[in-house]
Design a protein around this motif. Sequence first.
Motif, mmCIF file in Angstrom:
data_model
loop_
_atom_site.group_PDB
_atom_site.id
_atom_site.type_symbol
_atom_site.label_atom_id
_atom_site.label_comp_id
_atom_site.label_asym_id
_atom_site.label_seq_id
_atom_site.Cartn_x
_atom_site.Cartn_y
_atom_site.Cartn_z
ATOM 1 N N ARG A 359 0.853 -1.182 0.000
ATOM 2 C CA ARG A 359 0.000 0.000 0.000
ATOM 3 C C ARG A 359 0.893 1.237 0.000
ATOM 4 O O ARG A 359 2.010 1.219 0.521
ATOM 5 C CB ARG A 359 -0.906 0.044 1.236
ATOM 6 C CG ARG A 359 -1.852 -1.134 1.377
ATOM 7 C CD ARG A 359 -2.974 -1.088 0.348
ATOM 8 N NE ARG A 359 -3.925 -2.167 0.561
ATOM 9 C CZ ARG A 359 -3.840 -3.361 -0.013
ATOM 10 N NH1 ARG A 359 -2.822 -3.621 -0.832
ATOM 11 N NH2 ARG A 359 -4.750 -4.293 0.223
ATOM 12 N N GLU A 360 0.390 2.334 -0.570
ATOM 13 C CA GLU A 360 1.066 3.625 -0.499
ATOM 14 C C GLU A 360 0.104 4.643 0.091
ATOM 15 O O GLU A 360 -1.033 4.763 -0.362
ATOM 16 C CB GLU A 360 1.546 4.080 -1.880
ATOM 17 C CG GLU A 360 2.725 3.287 -2.404
ATOM 18 C CD GLU A 360 3.436 3.974 -3.554
ATOM 19 O OE1 GLU A 360 3.076 5.129 -3.858
ATOM 20 O OE2 GLU A 360 4.346 3.364 -4.135
ATOM 21 N N TYR A 399 -5.586 2.315 20.882
ATOM 22 C CA TYR A 399 -6.058 3.650 21.247
ATOM 23 C C TYR A 399 -7.519 3.779 20.819
ATOM 24 O O TYR A 399 -7.837 4.273 19.746
ATOM 25 C CB TYR A 399 -5.214 4.746 20.604
ATOM 26 C CG TYR A 399 -5.514 6.123 21.177
ATOM 27 C CD1 TYR A 399 -5.061 6.475 22.436
ATOM 28 C CD2 TYR A 399 -6.269 7.039 20.461
ATOM 29 C CE1 TYR A 399 -5.346 7.714 22.975
ATOM 30 C CE2 TYR A 399 -6.561 8.288 20.990
ATOM 31 C CZ TYR A 399 -6.095 8.619 22.244
ATOM 32 O OH TYR A 399 -6.388 9.851 22.774
ATOM 33 N N TYR A 400 -8.408 3.264 21.676
ATOM 34 C CA TYR A 400 -9.848 3.344 21.452
ATOM 35 C C TYR A 400 -10.215 2.840 20.050
ATOM 36 O O TYR A 400 -9.758 1.783 19.624
ATOM 37 C CB TYR A 400 -10.348 4.772 21.694
ATOM 38 C CG TYR A 400 -10.041 5.269 23.095
ATOM 39 C CD1 TYR A 400 -10.761 4.803 24.191
ATOM 40 C CD2 TYR A 400 -9.013 6.171 23.325
ATOM 41 C CE1 TYR A 400 -10.479 5.230 25.478
ATOM 42 C CE2 TYR A 400 -8.717 6.613 24.613
ATOM 43 C CZ TYR A 400 -9.456 6.140 25.682
ATOM 44 O OH TYR A 400 -9.164 6.560 26.948
ATOM 45 N N GLU A 401 -11.022 3.622 19.313
ATOM 46 C CA GLU A 401 -11.488 3.143 18.005
ATOM 47 C C GLU A 401 -10.387 3.112 16.953
ATOM 48 O O GLU A 401 -10.567 2.546 15.873
ATOM 49 C CB GLU A 401 -12.658 4.005 17.497
ATOM 50 C CG GLU A 401 -12.287 5.423 17.090
ATOM 51 C CD GLU A 401 -12.289 6.392 18.260
ATOM 52 O OE1 GLU A 401 -12.184 7.612 18.011
ATOM 53 O OE2 GLU A 401 -12.404 5.932 19.418
ATOM 54 N N ASN A 402 -9.226 3.712 17.255
ATOM 55 C CA ASN A 402 -8.121 3.713 16.296
ATOM 56 C C ASN A 402 -7.166 2.537 16.484
ATOM 57 O O ASN A 402 -6.115 2.481 15.849
ATOM 58 C CB ASN A 402 -7.337 5.028 16.405
ATOM 59 C CG ASN A 402 -8.151 6.216 15.933
ATOM 60 O OD1 ASN A 402 -8.888 6.115 14.958
ATOM 61 N ND2 ASN A 402 -8.041 7.329 16.627
ATOM 62 N N SER A 403 -7.516 1.602 17.358
ATOM 63 C CA SER A 403 -6.651 0.451 17.603
ATOM 64 C C SER A 403 -6.498 -0.396 16.345
ATOM 65 O O SER A 403 -7.431 -0.520 15.535
ATOM 66 C CB SER A 403 -7.230 -0.415 18.727
ATOM 67 O OG SER A 403 -7.312 0.311 19.939
ATOM 68 N N ALA A 404 -5.312 -0.995 16.188
ATOM 69 C CA ALA A 404 -5.090 -1.938 15.090
ATOM 70 C C ALA A 404 -5.927 -3.190 15.331
ATOM 71 O O ALA A 404 -6.104 -3.626 16.473
ATOM 72 C CB ALA A 404 -3.613 -2.292 14.993
ATOM 73 N N ILE A 464 -4.089 2.120 11.720
ATOM 74 C CA ILE A 464 -4.180 3.578 11.648
ATOM 75 C C ILE A 464 -2.780 4.166 11.761
ATOM 76 O O ILE A 464 -2.004 3.808 12.649
ATOM 77 C CB ILE A 464 -5.070 4.145 12.771
ATOM 78 C CG1 ILE A 464 -6.501 3.634 12.633
ATOM 79 C CG2 ILE A 464 -5.056 5.674 12.757
ATOM 80 C CD1 ILE A 464 -7.236 4.135 11.404
ATOM 81 N N ILE A 465 -2.444 5.085 10.838
ATOM 82 C CA ILE A 465 -1.172 5.801 10.900
ATOM 83 C C ILE A 465 -1.462 7.297 10.962
ATOM 84 O O ILE A 465 -2.434 7.784 10.384
ATOM 85 C CB ILE A 465 -0.257 5.468 9.699
ATOM 86 C CG1 ILE A 465 -0.957 5.777 8.370
ATOM 87 C CG2 ILE A 465 0.161 4.012 9.737
ATOM 88 C CD1 ILE A 465 -0.081 5.532 7.153
ATOM 89 N N GLU A 466 -0.600 8.024 11.677
ATOM 90 C CA GLU A 466 -0.798 9.457 11.866
ATOM 91 C C GLU A 466 0.520 10.190 11.674
ATOM 92 O O GLU A 466 1.580 9.701 12.074
ATOM 93 C CB GLU A 466 -1.297 9.764 13.281
ATOM 94 C CG GLU A 466 -2.667 9.251 13.613
ATOM 95 C CD GLU A 466 -3.076 9.617 15.034
ATOM 96 O OE1 GLU A 466 -4.281 9.749 15.276
ATOM 97 O OE2 GLU A 466 -2.178 9.763 15.892
ATOM 98 N N SER A 472 -4.579 8.384 8.544
ATOM 99 C CA SER A 472 -5.054 7.545 7.455
ATOM 100 C C SER A 472 -5.246 6.118 7.948
ATOM 101 O O SER A 472 -4.592 5.667 8.890
ATOM 102 C CB SER A 472 -4.060 7.568 6.287
ATOM 103 O OG SER A 472 -4.594 6.902 5.165
ATOM 104 N N GLU A 473 -6.156 5.417 7.289
ATOM 105 C CA GLU A 473 -6.452 4.025 7.598
ATOM 106 C C GLU A 473 -5.869 3.154 6.489
ATOM 107 O O GLU A 473 -6.150 3.369 5.308
ATOM 108 C CB GLU A 473 -7.965 3.835 7.706
ATOM 109 C CG GLU A 473 -8.404 2.449 8.114
ATOM 110 C CD GLU A 473 -9.922 2.350 8.204
ATOM 111 O OE1 GLU A 473 -10.427 1.884 9.227
ATOM 112 O OE2 GLU A 473 -10.594 2.757 7.237
#
Length: 623
Positions: A359-360, A399-404, A464-466, A472-473
């Motif tokens: 993925r990019e 981290y809540y809903e952003n967990s992997a 999730i990456i920040e 971005s997901e």
Amino acid sequence: MRNIYLILAYAICLSSNTFGQQPVHIRARETGQGILKSRNGECFVIAPLHVVEKESKPVEIRGRQNTLSKALFIGTYQLDLGLLRITEGEKQNCENWDIASDFDKSLNETYEGILETIQENGSSKAIKVFLNEKDETYITIRPSFPNDKIIKGMSGSSLFILANGKRVYLGMLMEVDTENKGIVLRADIIDKTLSSFFSSGKVEHNASSPPLPSYKSITERGFRFDFAECKKNGSSITCKLFVTSEIKDSKILIIANYYENSARIYDQNGMEFRPEYVRLGNQTETGQVGWDYTLVKGVKAPLEFKFNEIPDDTKGISLFRFVIEIPDQGISEIKFRNLQFAGLSDKFLNPLKKGIQSREDMGLDIQLMECIRNGSSAVCRLLVKSNVKDQKVRFIAQYYENSARLYDQQGQEYFSHTISLGNSHSDGIVGQDYTLVQNIQTPLEIKFDEVQETAKGASLLRLIIESENNRSEVKFYAIPFSDEKAYVPAPPVKGIKSSNINGLDFQLLECKRNGDNLVCRLVVKSPEKDRIASFVVNYYQFTARVIGDNGVDYKPTLGRIGTKTGEGTIGQNYYLVRNVQTELEFTFGNFPESVKSVALLRFFFSFDNSQSLPVEFSKIPVI
């Protein structure tokens, strides 16, 4: 009067010299200037990195005659240089120019020139400047007349001289000081720094930027850093340099360990190491050194960093980075690249690896190498590479809903337990202070626990990456565990009754007695895309219920979607993976043995807190 003649001569020269080095105005988060250069029919903008480096969206490029284009940031280079590619808009006067053959002679014989700035409306402003000081990297300039000012927003402006009726490009304004002086990076150094890019083959759209060049010397704010060597001895690496104050006797603070400004080296695998100490001359500190050490103008002082706990497989250094602080001028970052233990080279760098999926996103190339099963755990291994610049990116484990999360072939959900980036580990978030070196693949590993024995692969891996300004997901689909030959989806299940409501397919499998309880089992599938749906167990008028053949209404005691159970609402952050049937279950208590069938089963669901929708099945036998 001579100033007027010089400006007039420059204007005449400009009108007869449409091409060559063409300056442009840049409007990004910061306003600045750049210069155009072409490669294989494409047009690029060379600009100071500090003007354009944080831009992820197209920036506005305006040339002479008010020609307007858009460009994307694509690359980071030494000496605060950045590169943009023009992608849309009006055509600019763009050429693949070369440095003048008599550049050195023209520079050495000239003591005044023209600093040109393109205004936001496309007009050109030129001021006469004196060339006060020159060295092999920079030119120091100041306006010839006190009323002319060199100010912030002019970074990237072009310095020209007139020689034999021709305009000769000398360099790019990189820095402005408080004394109305400017520091110009010489044009021949710009050309050398970017030569690997402009002399290479055709540019492919969305291609990563080329490898960054290696340097033995870097000049920053009047200080010159000369790289000597990095030596590996057992599990330690010692890097030696020389630092010289080129303008005057000065003091400089050099940081070994101080939070995010700590010095670091990164090996060919992207592994990060911080120093044990820094030594300047005969002063050694574990934190910072230099405040009470005077660098005598023109005299080289030895500088040394030592790093410990280096693994055996470290073959060289892809990036050596440290921070300096200059009194009244703030901090700067010094970077050396491609440091082989025998000298400067990129021979030790790893060839890029290709995963089973890629993925990019956010300037990153992410290669999924494998997901392996180990007992009740699953580990997914990836390689992450920054395409456009050195950057710091956060990867989230929990981290809540952003967990992997990982979903198996039956839609069962598993949360990540730990995450590792390079040699940094966390059970929460990793990468806040970890540099992804441009074009170096760094290992990323995510571990999931309590994985069921029935799991044969992952229908979805979601991460999730920040960055500082973006989130971005990233999703990977249909991943076999390494002991499986290929990902095999679960076979579709057909129920005794079915219903399709708002894009979700429901299959009712059974309503079965379990002691005093009645358990109604279904599978739910989103055929077209991943969806997050909430299912109500108990919540006022939306409470699920069954009505028995005795006419009595029974309410649920528990609900389950995949691996998640609850008594109120379930599934708020649970993915229904595209085209994967996920188990849905309601348990109703105190259900009498005398009831042989269910006249009505009703429950409600919703998407993203939208209107609740009912699902109903009737005439269901109880088994």
